[in-house]
Design an enzyme around this catalytic site. Sequence first.
Site, short mmCIF file in Angstrom:
data_model
loop_
_atom_site.label_atom_id
_atom_site.label_comp_id
_atom_site.label_asym_id
_atom_site.label_seq_id
_atom_site.Cartn_x
_atom_site.Cartn_y
_atom_site.Cartn_z
N LEU A 69 1.05 -1.66 -0.02
CA LEU A 69 0.43 -0.10 0.15
C LEU A 69 0.79 1.33 0.22
CD1 LEU A 69 -2.77 -0.63 2.58
CD2 LEU A 69 -3.18 -1.09 -0.07
N ASP A 310 0.60 -9.57 -4.82
CA ASP A 310 2.18 -9.26 -4.39
C ASP A 310 1.61 -7.22 -5.71
OD1 ASP A 310 4.54 -8.19 -4.42
OD2 ASP A 310 5.14 -9.52 -5.43
#
Length: 430
Positions: A69, A310
């Site tokens: 993130l 991922d």
Amino acid sequence: MNILIKNGYVIDPKSNLEGYYDILIKDGMIWKVSKNLATENVHYITANRVIDASGKYVMPGFIDLHVHLREPGYEYKEDILSGSRAAAAGGFTTICAMPNTNPPMDCEEIIKAVIDKAKDAFVNVLPVGAITLGQEGKEISDIPALVKAGAIAISEDGKSVMNSDLYAVALKQAARLGIPVFAHCEDKALSKDGVINEGDKAKKLGLPGISNSVEDIIVARDIILAKETGAKLHLCHCSTEGSTYMLKIAKELGINVTGETCPHYFTLSDSDIPGDDSNYKMNPPLRSRKDVEAIKNALKNDILDIIATDHAPHSEEEKSRPMKNAPFGIVGLETAFSVTWTELVTTGIISCRQLVEKMSVNPAKILGIEKGCIGEGLTADVVIVDPETEYVIDKNKFLSKGKNTPFHGKKVKGRVLYTIVSGYIKYELN
């Protein structure tokens, strides 16, 4: 908010439920699951929203164990809000935030800050703590403090802890605390300045290669250490035939180890790289066709337990550089379901039930959370998908800040229509 989902085909392996059911969501919970709620005297429950799911599949919300993130520190690439919005668009209701931020998630203050920021997120965000301070591989983080602050697991993702003695201590602590260790398996001394898989394509493009041994050596080490320490080991983004072979043996020996792969590793090989295009640069790299087939077989035979993304967003400027100078990573939250459905389910490699297991049930089990199930009395985390819709992936329509994908322009089948998190519709396809 009360939501009635009617006539959908429910697939819920954990409660062994499959077939046409109505689902009533009340006050954020799964209140009732029945063949026909209209005949069961529940008319006194007023639904704020009725969703006719005829011809659609209803599944437990997807759970992604492997998401970057970028917050704190790299918010120009992604932030918690934008990443969680992209997750909802992809059918994910829970995501694990990896620790290689700036600063890394190596102390309780940063873990708490991420959790606090995630209160406004579109989906559930669970932080993963860094194994070592600063992810420098020299000193172990205060792992008990990380867990107390809310870390769901520990990882050095983006690199491996190369000091095996130090790593073993961390594994022992994780075992005592009952949390999983997410292992990025890369022997940095071997990978050096590698860019793509070591093979004919690397030679053709004049790029330094990354051999399978870079991954396989650390997979072997980590499995051995997991056996000795009793840790719950989870192998991230498996890409080689060797890693699947060792995972199979480890499971047969009763070692507490699971493994994940990502859609790009069962869809693309290094031969698909069109040229010096950094949208095809990820770590581990796209491997050979033989490795791709091994990954598919491992998914089919349930050797690989998880399909993760991922998700690794970067700016357009970063990814426009030549491969030698561009960062590793691609985005995946908004394409994972459709690519998986197209490449694995419609081709008969895995069943729809297996997809739900690998994208919802098994991730919840690894994390030890009460999700991945559409059972009465449980939190209403639900995804509704259309298995027949075909569309072309368009990176310009992504909700993520990152547009770095090798799947731009790919025609896929299967699309997320609704994502419901804790009883609220967080995504609806317009």
